[in-house]
Design an enzyme around this catalytic site. Sequence first.
Site, PDB file in Angstrom:
ATOM      1  N   ALA A  63       0.869  -1.184   0.000  1.00  0.00           N
ATOM      2  CA  ALA A  63       0.000   0.000   0.000  1.00  0.00           C
ATOM      3  C   ALA A  63       0.903   1.230   0.000  1.00  0.00           C
ATOM      4  O   ALA A  63       2.086   1.138   0.347  1.00  0.00           O
ATOM      5  CB  ALA A  63      -0.856  -0.019   1.263  1.00  0.00           C
ATOM      6  N   GLY A 102       0.391  -5.108   0.585  1.00  0.00           N
ATOM      7  CA  GLY A 102      -0.744  -5.059  -0.333  1.00  0.00           C
ATOM      8  C   GLY A 102      -0.416  -5.646  -1.699  1.00  0.00           C
ATOM      9  O   GLY A 102      -1.301  -6.192  -2.381  1.00  0.00           O
ATOM     10  N   GLU A 105      -0.831  -9.205  -1.370  1.00  0.00           N
ATOM     11  CA  GLU A 105      -2.272  -9.482  -1.202  1.00  0.00           C
ATOM     12  C   GLU A 105      -2.988  -9.447  -2.549  1.00  0.00           C
ATOM     13  O   GLU A 105      -3.894 -10.242  -2.803  1.00  0.00           O
ATOM     14  CB  GLU A 105      -2.886  -8.469  -0.223  1.00  0.00           C
ATOM     15  CG  GLU A 105      -2.418  -8.723   1.211  1.00  0.00           C
ATOM     16  CD  GLU A 105      -2.826  -7.628   2.181  1.00  0.00           C
ATOM     17  OE1 GLU A 105      -2.547  -6.444   1.902  1.00  0.00           O
ATOM     18  OE2 GLU A 105      -3.416  -7.947   3.222  1.00  0.00           O
ATOM     19  N   GLU A 125       3.804  -5.749   7.135  1.00  0.00           N
ATOM     20  CA  GLU A 125       3.017  -4.698   7.786  1.00  0.00           C
ATOM     21  C   GLU A 125       3.377  -4.490   9.251  1.00  0.00           C
ATOM     22  O   GLU A 125       3.329  -3.373   9.750  1.00  0.00           O
ATOM     23  CB  GLU A 125       1.511  -4.997   7.654  1.00  0.00           C
ATOM     24  CG  GLU A 125       0.929  -4.771   6.261  1.00  0.00           C
ATOM     25  CD  GLU A 125       1.108  -5.947   5.312  1.00  0.00           C
ATOM     26  OE1 GLU A 125       1.877  -6.878   5.629  1.00  0.00           O
ATOM     27  OE2 GLU A 125       0.478  -5.941   4.235  1.00  0.00           O
TER      28      GLU A 125
HETATM   29  C1  3H9 Z   1       0.416  -2.448   3.343  1.00  0.00           C
HETATM   30  O1  3H9 Z   1       0.655  -2.893   2.260  1.00  0.00           O
HETATM   31  C2  3H9 Z   1      -0.932  -2.519   4.000  1.00  0.00           C
HETATM   32  C3  3H9 Z   1      -1.872  -3.461   3.302  1.00  0.00           C
HETATM   33  O2  3H9 Z   1      -1.737  -4.764   3.825  1.00  0.00           O
HETATM   34  C4  3H9 Z   1      -3.291  -3.064   3.524  1.00  0.00           C
HETATM   35  C5  3H9 Z   1      -3.732  -1.725   3.051  1.00  0.00           C
HETATM   36  C6  3H9 Z   1      -5.203  -1.498   3.202  1.00  0.00           C
HETATM   37  N1  3H9 Z   1       4.708   3.331  -0.178  1.00  0.00           N
HETATM   38  O3  3H9 Z   1      13.541   1.544   0.668  1.00  0.00           O
HETATM   39  P1  3H9 Z   1      13.955   2.248  -0.555  1.00  0.00           P
HETATM   40  C7  3H9 Z   1       9.562   4.520  -1.340  1.00  0.00           C
HETATM   41  S1  3H9 Z   1       1.606  -1.622   4.249  1.00  0.00           S
HETATM   42  C8  3H9 Z   1       5.229   4.489  -0.583  1.00  0.00           C
HETATM   43  O4  3H9 Z   1      14.951   3.336  -0.424  1.00  0.00           O
HETATM   44  P2  3H9 Z   1      15.005  -0.241  -1.534  1.00  0.00           P
HETATM   45  C9  3H9 Z   1      10.596   4.929  -0.289  1.00  0.00           C
HETATM   46  O5  3H9 Z   1      10.052   5.866   0.609  1.00  0.00           O
HETATM   47  C10 3H9 Z   1       3.013  -1.584   3.167  1.00  0.00           C
HETATM   48  N2  3H9 Z   1       6.549   4.659  -0.846  1.00  0.00           N
HETATM   49  O6  3H9 Z   1      14.461   1.236  -1.684  1.00  0.00           O
HETATM   50  C11 3H9 Z   1      11.699   5.493  -1.168  1.00  0.00           C
HETATM   51  O7  3H9 Z   1      11.303   6.799  -1.547  1.00  0.00           O
HETATM   52  P3  3H9 Z   1      12.384   7.943  -1.802  1.00  0.00           P
HETATM   53  C12 3H9 Z   1       3.709  -2.874   3.101  1.00  0.00           C
HETATM   54  C13 3H9 Z   1       7.346   3.610  -0.681  1.00  0.00           C
HETATM   55  O8  3H9 Z   1      15.236  -0.747  -2.884  1.00  0.00           O
HETATM   56  C14 3H9 Z   1      11.629   4.609  -2.417  1.00  0.00           C
HETATM   57  O9  3H9 Z   1      10.343   3.983  -2.394  1.00  0.00           O
HETATM   58  N3  3H9 Z   1       4.926  -2.746   2.347  1.00  0.00           N
HETATM   59  C15 3H9 Z   1       6.875   2.371  -0.252  1.00  0.00           C
HETATM   60  O10 3H9 Z   1      16.122  -0.293  -0.541  1.00  0.00           O
HETATM   61  C16 3H9 Z   1      12.674   3.531  -2.437  1.00  0.00           C
HETATM   62  O11 3H9 Z   1      12.622   2.821  -1.222  1.00  0.00           O
HETATM   63  C17 3H9 Z   1       6.084  -2.374   2.929  1.00  0.00           C
HETATM   64  O12 3H9 Z   1       6.174  -2.178   4.116  1.00  0.00           O
HETATM   65  C18 3H9 Z   1       5.492   2.245  -0.004  1.00  0.00           C
HETATM   66  N4  3H9 Z   1       4.943   1.081   0.385  1.00  0.00           N
HETATM   67  O13 3H9 Z   1      13.817  -1.077  -0.877  1.00  0.00           O
HETATM   68  C19 3H9 Z   1       7.281  -2.217   2.017  1.00  0.00           C
HETATM   69  N5  3H9 Z   1       7.913   1.511  -0.166  1.00  0.00           N
HETATM   70  O14 3H9 Z   1      13.157   7.507  -3.004  1.00  0.00           O
HETATM   71  C20 3H9 Z   1       8.100  -1.023   2.415  1.00  0.00           C
HETATM   72  C21 3H9 Z   1       9.002   2.201  -0.542  1.00  0.00           C
HETATM   73  O15 3H9 Z   1      11.563   9.141  -2.003  1.00  0.00           O
HETATM   74  N6  3H9 Z   1       9.196  -0.815   1.518  1.00  0.00           N
HETATM   75  N7  3H9 Z   1       8.678   3.461  -0.855  1.00  0.00           N
HETATM   76  O16 3H9 Z   1      13.232   8.007  -0.567  1.00  0.00           O
HETATM   77  C22 3H9 Z   1      10.353  -1.503   1.569  1.00  0.00           C
HETATM   78  O17 3H9 Z   1      10.528  -2.423   2.352  1.00  0.00           O
HETATM   79  C23 3H9 Z   1      11.464  -1.078   0.657  1.00  0.00           C
HETATM   80  O18 3H9 Z   1      11.232   0.253   0.286  1.00  0.00           O
HETATM   81  C24 3H9 Z   1      11.575  -1.928  -0.635  1.00  0.00           C
HETATM   82  C25 3H9 Z   1      12.627  -1.272  -1.573  1.00  0.00           C
HETATM   83  C26 3H9 Z   1      12.057  -3.341  -0.240  1.00  0.00           C
HETATM   84  C27 3H9 Z   1      10.275  -2.014  -1.358  1.00  0.00           C
END
Ligand code: 3H9
Length: 682
Positions: A63, A102, A105, A125
């Site tokens: 999400a 998400g 999901e 999450e």
């Molecule tokens: C969810 O899904 C809830 C659902 O179950 C239900 C909903 C109803 N959103 O980490 P990085 C941005 S909760 C927005 O440096 P990497 C991050 O801020 C979510 N932005 O790169 C950064 O921005 P910037 C569950 C996001 O390659 C850029 O992407 N998912 C999101 O080292 C690069 O990120 C998670 O918790 C996001 N969801 O790692 C995943 N994710 O360039 C969270 C990232 O402006 N994310 N950004 O600084 C991660 O674990 C890592 O970012 C990921 C990439 C592994 C994806």
Amino acid sequence: MTAPVIFSVNNDIGIISIDYPPVNALSQSVRQGLIDGVIKFENDDSIKAIIIRCKKRTFIAGADIKEFANAPLEPHLPDVVNRIEACTKPVIASLFGTSLGGGFEVALACHYRVALETTKVGLPEVNLGLIPGAGGTQRLPRMVGVKKAMEMITSGVHYSVNNFSSTDLFDCIFSSDENLDESTLRFVEELVTTGKITLSKVGEKTIVNDIDNWKQTLSLINKKSRGKEAPNIAARILQKSLGLNIAEGMALERREFLKLKESEQSAALRFAFGAERLASKTEFTATPLEVKNVGIIGGGTMGSGIATVFLSSGFNVKLVEQNEEALATGRERIEGNFESNVKRGRISQDQANSYLASLTTSIDYQSLSESDLVIEVVFENMEVKKTIFRQLDQVCKPECILATNTSYLDIDEIASVVTDPSRVIGMHFFSPANIMKLLEVVQAKKSSEQALLTAMAVAKKLKKISVMVGVCFGFAGNRMYTRYGREVQQMLLEGAKVAQIDDALTGWGMAMGQLAVSDMSGLDIGYHARSSVSAPKYDRGYFKPAELMFKLGRYGRKTSKGYYQYDENGKASNDPLVDQLISEKAEELGFIQKEFSDDEISQRAILALISEGLQLLKDGIVKRASDIDVIWLHGYGFPRHKGGPMFQAKQMGKNKLELQFEKLRQLESVEIWPEVDLSLVL
Ligand code: 3H9
């Protein structure tokens, strides 16, 4: 701007492509695009199946975290995933990169899932203080059993898709050299032409309860979660979902998800996620230099730890020591670090051997002539460091960056002995360097933008979180730690007991008690560090209990006695003598002892951190309040679900903070609790 979701057709297959950089998060426009795509292709008689794929670096990573601060916007993700599952035509998710939260999901709601073998999936999450909120707690156990789902959901860990090759989770896993789009199309065309395609719905399966002992499972999760509420809530939902249908289960999940979204813990954890990413951003524009060859001077515990980190990240390392004996010991330490990594299954023996092949050693500084970066890691003595930097000035190439790992010495003074001080910076690693993620990159007065940005780029390759700080005694982290320690010492003199202080701090969430940490790092180290600067005259109790321990030869774990006593297995126990000696000292100094509550102890320690953090911001040592939080989360065991000291300040708010500081000022002088500009953080 192009639409974040676009539709195309390949023969009789509809393709929904998400293109929403950086990580294809499920923002409102992406959710709407998914629904529109499903409806469009469902209504098109020529379409036999639908593929959901993503462009650029990854399949949907979750999400959109940025949207969580506001009220949910329609279409809500649970409705989107249910609409996908209800589609009258088979939907296939084509995964690569990190398919998380998400994103996973969405994939679980599809009728088929295919993936490149390098793909990682997970429901992280809980790391944001949430639970999966779009069917993750319902569809995952239906696919992999409740035991595996419990492990995945409560840990938040990302898993390689290869972990699921023995389950039905993936219909096909492609090797990494295949073209994912072409392979997915081939897979779907084959299903369509052979007529084997079906509308198998995960939501219609029942959950297999493969957990024998629920009580034990729930209690283990509670223990592991150390104060975090989301893993416990997720575990209870999984238990309650046994016997529920998908709609009932998702309703339960949604209620708890929405509650958690508003919780303080989730706000703190989401803040931490953003703060970590912000920390590496600076206003500088220089291009970092290429670094391949790294010189490390000093093969002690810290130097060998730093060398291990660099070797593990593919750098060539030259270790320099004073003599052959010290060099051999340094090499043994590095080999020992790799050996322990092999034993713990973190790396293979072949990997360890290949890393060690990039290590060379020398007692000759001239051997550093080809280094791109040299880090000095010798003991804390200004004259010794200056002598080393004078030699480096002679032997290193002009563009080589010269860094010191000092924890508190004046880097401007060190830089003054080299011809070009712009190449001198601090790279302050935390111990053990091969484990701790934090790196303070210290900007001395003349450090160049390029030297600083190079250090930050190197930190990224080392998988460290770097924060830029300025020069002062202890830089940001240790300066605050000294203030925190001072407050603990003061409370000891005012009547709090050793174990009570540590219990109050760990009870609040700190990874370890401050006094137990002092025993671990050595009371002699702290004593000598403080001796290099004069004690504040207005602070009559300044580190007096610590001085007492030092003078009694109680240096902590290394002498089996410090604030605690340690048996031959290193097990700590309370030593009533210590509380008695401190109370005698307090009386001698004129302190009146009193009873403390645990809340009072933790509050006062956190207020000391906030006070010093505000001073750091005022002095310009740290640019952003959130950087201080990152330092405390990654360097000092501050509980992540509490965001960091400055996040705590925001939570307390102006009125409460002002009131608390004023109360403390009535107990002690304004020099100890200075007037602070709360607008720097609120
Ligand atoms: C969810 O899904 C809830 C659902 O179950 C239900 C909903 C109803 N959103 O980490 P990085 C941005 S909760 C927005 O440096 P990497 C991050 O801020 C979510 N932005 O790169 C950064 O921005 P910037 C569950 C996001 O390659 C850029 O992407 N998912 C999101 O080292 C690069 O990120 C998670 O918790 C996001 N969801 O790692 C995943 N994710 O360039 C969270 C990232 O402006 N994310 N950004 O600084 C991660 O674990 C890592 O970012 C990921 C990439 C592994 C994806």
